[in-house]
Design an enzyme around this catalytic site. Structure first.
Site, PDB file in Angstrom:
ATOM      1  CG  HIS A   2      -0.393   0.130   2.524  1.00  0.00           C
ATOM      2  ND1 HIS A   2       0.422  -0.821   3.089  1.00  0.00           N
ATOM      3  CD2 HIS A   2      -0.492   1.135   3.449  1.00  0.00           C
ATOM      4  CE1 HIS A   2       0.787  -0.425   4.296  1.00  0.00           C
ATOM      5  NE2 HIS A   2       0.256   0.754   4.541  1.00  0.00           N
ATOM      6  CG  HIS A  28       0.242   4.436   4.712  1.00  0.00           C
ATOM      7  ND1 HIS A  28      -0.486   3.734   5.644  1.00  0.00           N
ATOM      8  CD2 HIS A  28      -0.569   5.427   4.262  1.00  0.00           C
ATOM      9  CE1 HIS A  28      -1.694   4.284   5.756  1.00  0.00           C
ATOM     10  NE2 HIS A  28      -1.761   5.310   4.926  1.00  0.00           N
ATOM     11  CG  ASP A  80       5.111   2.917   7.321  1.00  0.00           C
ATOM     12  OD1 ASP A  80       4.177   3.409   6.670  1.00  0.00           O
ATOM     13  OD2 ASP A  80       4.944   1.976   8.131  1.00  0.00           O
ATOM     14  CG  HIS A  81       4.244   0.051   4.204  1.00  0.00           C
ATOM     15  ND1 HIS A  81       4.079  -1.248   4.602  1.00  0.00           N
ATOM     16  CD2 HIS A  81       3.873   0.818   5.260  1.00  0.00           C
ATOM     17  CE1 HIS A  81       3.609  -1.268   5.845  1.00  0.00           C
ATOM     18  NE2 HIS A  81       3.480  -0.016   6.271  1.00  0.00           N
ATOM     19  CG  HIS A  91      -3.860   0.390   6.897  1.00  0.00           C
ATOM     20  ND1 HIS A  91      -3.752   1.015   8.116  1.00  0.00           N
ATOM     21  CD2 HIS A  91      -2.693   0.653   6.230  1.00  0.00           C
ATOM     22  CE1 HIS A  91      -2.567   1.630   8.187  1.00  0.00           C
ATOM     23  NE2 HIS A  91      -1.916   1.434   7.054  1.00  0.00           N
ATOM     24  CG  ASP A 141       0.747  -1.132   7.861  1.00  0.00           C
ATOM     25  OD1 ASP A 141       1.653  -1.948   8.097  1.00  0.00           O
ATOM     26  OD2 ASP A 141       0.936   0.102   7.768  1.00  0.00           O
ATOM     27  CG  HIS A 146       4.154  -1.677  11.534  1.00  0.00           C
ATOM     28  ND1 HIS A 146       4.980  -0.589  11.675  1.00  0.00           N
ATOM     29  CD2 HIS A 146       3.417  -1.452  10.419  1.00  0.00           C
ATOM     30  CE1 HIS A 146       4.741   0.269  10.690  1.00  0.00           C
ATOM     31  NE2 HIS A 146       3.791  -0.230   9.906  1.00  0.00           N
TER      32      HIS A 146
HETATM   33 FE    FE Z   1       2.933   0.785   8.123  1.00  0.00          FE
HETATM   34 ZN    ZN Z   2       0.253   1.735   6.547  1.00  0.00          ZN
END
Ligand code: FE
Ligand code: ZN
Length: 269
Positions: A65, A67, A69-70, A124, A141, A179
């Site tokens: 996805h 985001h 942090d990905h 999410h 996530d 995570h």
């Molecule tokens: Fe994340």
């Molecule tokens: Zn995320």
């Protein structure tokens, strides 16, 4: 597990590359291969370091996805490895994706002889996908161990549907979430199900792993089905806890899920 299942699993080696505070960038390789596929490289530097240390080269990136942090490491990885195929959801907002994926697509991952099928799992985020194959699920996530992602874009209804389809996968599926949230999630799960014995065991096991500096993931779907309140919205103890929280009857599992999610967002986190 049948012999065929076992050899299918053994074909791949998976190792986590820790990033930021609590992200795992999962890396997959095959015995004897000099290549690795990278799932959700939020940061490039730890990936490059780890691959160099293992004398591996990336052969593909898989994105769940949009985001940061990905996806934050895609650009730098492409600068260093310009021809790297990047698989991901159809979202123009993710720069660098070369292969757009949708529900039911099959991904043949170059270099490591692996095949995954794609599940669309909105909730999410709306673009969220998961990769299932070789007895493993890379779910970003969506499911966490003993938890699930927050509803940033999708509805509770959508997330409940996504989680229900994940819950229907084979119980021995290894769940690779993105995570390390397990211990924190267990704290909330105990509010919902203080009497859940499997949860207590999972807590003891998770503490032991963290003490040894080891990841608590992957877990198995079977373990999640026994301990994760977000996969248990049809279990009487969870229904009762959710109904107590909202102060009325909840006729549908998706409404139970919505109540548990709201409970954690508003009172726990
Ligand atoms: Fe994340
Ligand atoms: Zn995320």
């Amino acid at each position: 597990m049948t012999h065929a299942d076992l050899s299918r699993k053994l074909m791949l080696r998976v190792f986590p590359i820790p990033a930021f505070r609590d992200n795992y960038i999962w890396s997959l390789t095959a015995p004897g291969s000099r290549y690795a596929a990278i799932v959700d490289p939020g940061d490039a530097l730890p990936v490059i370091r780890e691959l160099d240390a293992r004398h591996l080269e990336p052969s593909a990136i898989l994105i769940t996805h949009h985001h940061g942090d990905h996806v934050g490491g895609i650009r730098s990885l492409l600068r260093r490895y310009p021809d790297l195929p990047v698989f991901g959801p159809r979202n123009e907002g993710i720069a660098g994706v070369t292969h757009y994926l949708a529900q039911g697509d099959e991904v043949s991952v170059p270099g490591i002889n692996a095949k995954f099928s794609v599940l669309e799992v909105p909730g999410h985020t709306l673009d969220h996908i998961a990769y299932h194959g070789h007895g493993m699920l890379f779910c970003g996530d969506t499911v966490f161990s003993v938890g699930c992602g927050r509803l940033f874009e999708g509805s509770a209804e959508q997330m409940h549907d996504s989680l229900s389809r994940i819950a229907a996968l084979p119980p021995d599926t290894l769940v690779y979430c993105a995570h390390e949230y397990t211990l924190d999630n267990i704290g909330f799960a105990k509010w919902v199900e203080p009497e859940n014995v499997d949860l207590r065991q999972r807590e003891a096991q998770a503490f032991a792993l963290i003490d040894q500096d080891r990841p608590t993931v992957p877990s198995t779907l079977a373990l999640e089905l026994r301990t994760n309140p977000f996969l248990r919205s049809q279990v009487p103890s969870v229904v009762q806890a959710a109904e107590r929280y909202v102060g009325r009857e909840l006729p549908r599992a998706s409404a139970v899920f919505a109540a548990i999610r709201r409970w954690k967002d508003e009172d726990y986190d």
